[in-house]
Motif scaffolding. Structure first.
Motif, PDB file in Angstrom:
ATOM      1  N   LEU A 255       0.828  -1.208   0.000  1.00 56.86           N
ATOM      2  CA  LEU A 255       0.000   0.000   0.000  1.00 56.86           C
ATOM      3  C   LEU A 255       0.866   1.264   0.000  1.00 56.86           C
ATOM      4  O   LEU A 255       0.579   2.221  -0.725  1.00 56.86           O
ATOM      5  N   ALA A 256       1.938   1.255   0.791  1.00 58.24           N
ATOM      6  CA  ALA A 256       2.846   2.412   0.814  1.00 58.24           C
ATOM      7  C   ALA A 256       3.468   2.622  -0.564  1.00 58.24           C
ATOM      8  O   ALA A 256       3.589   3.749  -1.046  1.00 58.24           O
ATOM      9  N   TRP A 257       3.853   1.517  -1.202  1.00 62.02           N
ATOM     10  CA  TRP A 257       4.406   1.615  -2.559  1.00 62.02           C
ATOM     11  C   TRP A 257       3.387   2.222  -3.513  1.00 62.02           C
ATOM     12  O   TRP A 257       3.694   3.140  -4.260  1.00 62.02           O
ATOM     13  N   GLU A 258       2.167   1.716  -3.512  1.00 59.83           N
ATOM     14  CA  GLU A 258       1.154   2.201  -4.439  1.00 59.83           C
ATOM     15  C   GLU A 258       0.817   3.663  -4.180  1.00 59.83           C
ATOM     16  O   GLU A 258       0.556   4.419  -5.118  1.00 59.83           O
ATOM     17  N   THR A 259       0.841   4.069  -2.915  1.00 60.13           N
ATOM     18  CA  THR A 259       0.610   5.471  -2.577  1.00 60.13           C
ATOM     19  C   THR A 259       1.698   6.344  -3.188  1.00 60.13           C
ATOM     20  O   THR A 259       1.426   7.420  -3.731  1.00 60.13           O
ATOM     21  N   PHE A 260       2.939   5.884  -3.118  1.00 60.06           N
ATOM     22  CA  PHE A 260       4.047   6.617  -3.739  1.00 60.06           C
ATOM     23  C   PHE A 260       3.896   6.651  -5.258  1.00 60.06           C
ATOM     24  O   PHE A 260       3.983   7.712  -5.875  1.00 60.06           O
ATOM     25  N   TRP A 261       3.678   5.499  -5.888  1.00 56.95           N
ATOM     26  CA  TRP A 261       3.633   5.418  -7.351  1.00 56.95           C
ATOM     27  C   TRP A 261       2.510   6.269  -7.933  1.00 56.95           C
ATOM     28  O   TRP A 261       2.650   6.845  -8.999  1.00 56.95           O
ATOM     29  N   GLU A 262       1.380   6.359  -7.215  1.00 59.04           N
ATOM     30  CA  GLU A 262       0.239   7.144  -7.681  1.00 59.04           C
ATOM     31  C   GLU A 262       0.193   8.544  -7.076  1.00 59.04           C
ATOM     32  O   GLU A 262      -0.801   9.246  -7.198  1.00 59.04           O
ATOM     33  N   SER A 263       1.293   8.956  -6.432  1.00 59.24           N
ATOM     34  CA  SER A 263       1.340  10.287  -5.830  1.00 59.24           C
ATOM     35  C   SER A 263       1.378  11.369  -6.904  1.00 59.24           C
ATOM     36  O   SER A 263       1.735  11.125  -8.058  1.00 59.24           O
ATOM     37  N   LYS A 264       1.029  12.576  -6.504  1.00 60.84           N
ATOM     38  CA  LYS A 264       1.048  13.712  -7.417  1.00 60.84           C
ATOM     39  C   LYS A 264       2.445  13.903  -8.015  1.00 60.84           C
ATOM     40  O   LYS A 264       2.589  14.157  -9.211  1.00 60.84           O
ATOM     41  N   GLU A 265       3.481  13.724  -7.183  1.00 61.88           N
ATOM     42  CA  GLU A 265       4.854  13.913  -7.647  1.00 61.88           C
ATOM     43  C   GLU A 265       5.239  12.907  -8.732  1.00 61.88           C
ATOM     44  O   GLU A 265       5.858  13.267  -9.740  1.00 61.88           O
ATOM     45  N   MET A 266       4.870  11.633  -8.545  1.00 60.79           N
ATOM     46  CA  MET A 266       5.254  10.613  -9.522  1.00 60.79           C
ATOM     47  C   MET A 266       4.413  10.702 -10.796  1.00 60.79           C
ATOM     48  O   MET A 266       4.910  10.437 -11.886  1.00 60.79           O
ATOM     49  N   ILE A 267       3.151  11.079 -10.659  1.00 62.34           N
ATOM     50  CA  ILE A 267       2.327  11.277 -11.859  1.00 62.34           C
ATOM     51  C   ILE A 267       2.907  12.429 -12.678  1.00 62.34           C
ATOM     52  O   ILE A 267       3.056  12.327 -13.903  1.00 62.34           O
ATOM     53  N   LEU A 268       3.286  13.515 -12.015  1.00 59.84           N
ATOM     54  CA  LEU A 268       3.893  14.650 -12.696  1.00 59.84           C
ATOM     55  C   LEU A 268       5.234  14.251 -13.320  1.00 59.84           C
ATOM     56  O   LEU A 268       5.532  14.635 -14.458  1.00 59.84           O
ATOM     57  N   PHE A 269       6.039  13.474 -12.590  1.00 59.00           N
ATOM     58  CA  PHE A 269       7.326  13.015 -13.119  1.00 59.00           C
ATOM     59  C   PHE A 269       7.128  12.221 -14.406  1.00 59.00           C
ATOM     60  O   PHE A 269       7.785  12.475 -15.421  1.00 59.00           O
ATOM     61  N   ARG A 270       6.216  11.246 -14.367  1.00 55.87           N
ATOM     62  CA  ARG A 270       5.993  10.412 -15.548  1.00 55.87           C
ATOM     63  C   ARG A 270       5.451  11.232 -16.721  1.00 55.87           C
ATOM     64  O   ARG A 270       5.821  10.998 -17.865  1.00 55.87           O
ATOM     65  N   ALA A 271       4.606  12.209 -16.437  1.00 53.43           N
ATOM     66  CA  ALA A 271       4.059  13.047 -17.503  1.00 53.43           C
ATOM     67  C   ALA A 271       5.134  13.986 -18.071  1.00 53.43           C
ATOM     68  O   ALA A 271       5.253  14.129 -19.294  1.00 53.43           O
ATOM     69  N   ARG A 272       5.897  14.605 -17.201  1.00 53.29           N
ATOM     70  CA  ARG A 272       6.904  15.575 -17.628  1.00 53.29           C
ATOM     71  C   ARG A 272       7.989  14.927 -18.489  1.00 53.29           C
ATOM     72  O   ARG A 272       8.448  15.506 -19.460  1.00 53.29           O
ATOM     73  N   TYR A 273       8.405  13.703 -18.126  1.00 53.14           N
ATOM     74  CA  TYR A 273       9.531  13.063 -18.806  1.00 53.14           C
ATOM     75  C   TYR A 273       9.118  11.903 -19.710  1.00 53.14           C
ATOM     76  O   TYR A 273       9.961  11.115 -20.115  1.00 53.14           O
ATOM     77  N   GLN A 274       7.853  11.825 -20.082  1.00 51.50           N
ATOM     78  CA  GLN A 274       7.378  10.679 -20.845  1.00 51.50           C
ATOM     79  C   GLN A 274       8.086  10.504 -22.188  1.00 51.50           C
ATOM     80  O   GLN A 274       8.185   9.396 -22.693  1.00 51.50           O
ATOM     81  N   GLY A 275       8.630  11.528 -22.761  1.00 48.22           N
ATOM     82  CA  GLY A 275       9.383  11.404 -24.001  1.00 48.22           C
ATOM     83  C   GLY A 275      10.816  10.967 -23.798  1.00 48.22           C
ATOM     84  O   GLY A 275      11.549  10.747 -24.745  1.00 48.22           O
TER      85      GLY A 275
END
Length: 121
Positions: A61-81
């Motif tokens: 659960l702690a892992w999933e909270t991190f992976w779906e956090s605002k910071e990680m969603i933004l990271f994946r979106a910002r660097y998706q290319g």
């Protein structure tokens, strides 16, 4: 649930491996904010485009909270290319962990002072 380590295989797109390496190093500490006990990011010496991002968590659960956090969603979106999609992480249970503490070196003995010449001239 037992503690686990998540392996996230990132693979950089053409000519972006250095920029992805820097971005991964910047995002690494965020996992600690979400309960990770350790984070490591490795870059292959044989294939500089290949990265293995590992995060140790006490619960999934702690892992999933991190992976779906605002910071990680933004990271994946910002660097998706900068990396190949999809990113398919793997949760693995930690069955054993052994670490060796480095042995501290003993300080060097001070050099002996040169003997004075006490013979009369």
């Amino acid at each position: 649930m037992a503690a686990g380590v998540v392996h996230i295989p990132w693979y950089a797109t053409l000519l972006r491996h250095e920029r992805l390496a820097a971005a991964l190093q910047e995002v690494a500490p965020i996992a600690l904010k979400y309960g990770a006990t350790e984070v490591q990011i490795h870059q292959s010496r044989d294939d500089r485009y290949r990265f293995d991002h590992m995060c140790w968590f006490e619960s999934r659960l702690a892992w999933e909270t991190f992976w779906e956090s605002k910071e990680m969603i933004l990271f994946r979106a910002r660097y998706q290319g900068w990396y190949q999609i999809p990113v398919l992480y793997v949760w693995q249970d930690v069955l054993a962990r052994i670490e060796v503490e480095p042995v501290a070196e003993e300080p060097a003995a001070p050099a002996a002072a040169p003997a004075e010449d006490t013979a009369a001239a």
